[in-house]
Write a protein that holds these residues in place. Sequence first.
Motif, PDB file in Angstrom:
ATOM      1  N   UNK A   1      24.702  19.267  -8.004  1.00 53.29           N
ATOM      2  CA  UNK A   1      25.825  18.431  -7.565  1.00 53.29           C
ATOM      3  C   UNK A   1      25.320  17.153  -6.914  1.00 53.29           C
ATOM      4  N   UNK A   2      24.000  17.055  -6.698  1.00 57.87           N
ATOM      5  CA  UNK A   2      23.428  15.946  -5.950  1.00 57.87           C
ATOM      6  C   UNK A   2      22.832  14.907  -6.889  1.00 57.87           C
ATOM      7  N   UNK A   3      23.449  13.720  -6.918  1.00 55.06           N
ATOM      8  CA  UNK A   3      22.947  12.658  -7.801  1.00 55.06           C
ATOM      9  C   UNK A   3      22.428  11.464  -7.005  1.00 55.06           C
ATOM     10  N   UNK A   4      21.897  11.749  -5.808  1.00 52.65           N
ATOM     11  CA  UNK A   4      21.352  10.668  -4.989  1.00 52.65           C
ATOM     12  C   UNK A   4      20.110  10.078  -5.653  1.00 52.65           C
ATOM     13  N   UNK A   5      19.889   8.787  -5.412  1.00 48.87           N
ATOM     14  CA  UNK A   5      18.786   8.079  -6.064  1.00 48.87           C
ATOM     15  C   UNK A   5      17.441   8.758  -5.819  1.00 48.87           C
ATOM     16  N   UNK A   6      17.227   9.234  -4.596  1.00 45.52           N
ATOM     17  CA  UNK A   6      15.920   9.816  -4.279  1.00 45.52           C
ATOM     18  C   UNK A   6      15.671  11.095  -5.070  1.00 45.52           C
ATOM     19  N   UNK A   7      16.730  11.857  -5.324  1.00 40.85           N
ATOM     20  CA  UNK A   7      16.573  13.066  -6.115  1.00 40.85           C
ATOM     21  C   UNK A   7      16.297  12.725  -7.579  1.00 40.85           C
ATOM     22  N   UNK A   8      17.041  11.771  -8.091  1.00 43.60           N
ATOM     23  CA  UNK A   8      16.850  11.355  -9.486  1.00 43.60           C
ATOM     24  C   UNK A   8      15.436  10.837  -9.692  1.00 43.60           C
ATOM     25  N   UNK A   9      14.983   9.971  -8.769  1.00 43.00           N
ATOM     26  CA  UNK A   9      13.653   9.375  -8.893  1.00 43.00           C
ATOM     27  C   UNK A   9      12.565  10.439  -8.867  1.00 43.00           C
TER      28      UNK A   9
END
Length: 216
Positions: free
Chosen positions: A83-91
């Motif tokens: 559920x987490x699409x924060x930039x830091x997770x994606x990167x």
Amino acid sequence: MIRILIADDQPLVRAGLRTVLASDSDLEIVAEADDGRGALTEVARLRPDVALLDIRMPGMDGLTAAETIRARHPAVRVLIVTTFDEDRYIARALECGVHGFLLKSGDPYELIGSVKAAMTGGTVLAPPVAQRIVGLLHGRSLRERLSARAAVESLTTREREVLTLLAAGESNAEIAHDLHLAEGTVKIHVSAVLGKLGLNNRVQAAVFAYRSGLAG
């Protein structure tokens, strides 16, 4: 038959994923885990074809597990389902070489197609995630974009064509069809592209193509 591991700390989520995936006769759930460490244990024991990992889990998180799986068991396709699409997770996910980043808010039955696409060499990004990546790339410095563009120009015409289709998320089979090439020839071109650009996987190649302006 595609053998799948599901790792999520919420029993209801695991049950939902199991129900969706079990609706396709080509897919088999071989193991489940409620944290990253359990996922690593099951991957080492069963060597599934695909590991579906949540990000936030107690103990070892999904991204740490993904990074470890990619290092120890490179044949296993890793998809983040979160559920987490924060930039830091994606990167971080892209840096450790996952084969997809999907959101639990998406169409559940698109998960089946995503698993199959990952198995054929495709890279799967949920549309909102792809949009965030493009936004991040547009914010890159001019120097970075020019450097990436110069690197792309060092590729042959055919390699640039392959890179463009990689950025579109196409599998080797799809690229072979589009360019009227043998699939083995496409694999050689993909390896050449990754080697010349100093990249580790297809996801990084897609990001590089957007950064250089070749795609997008």
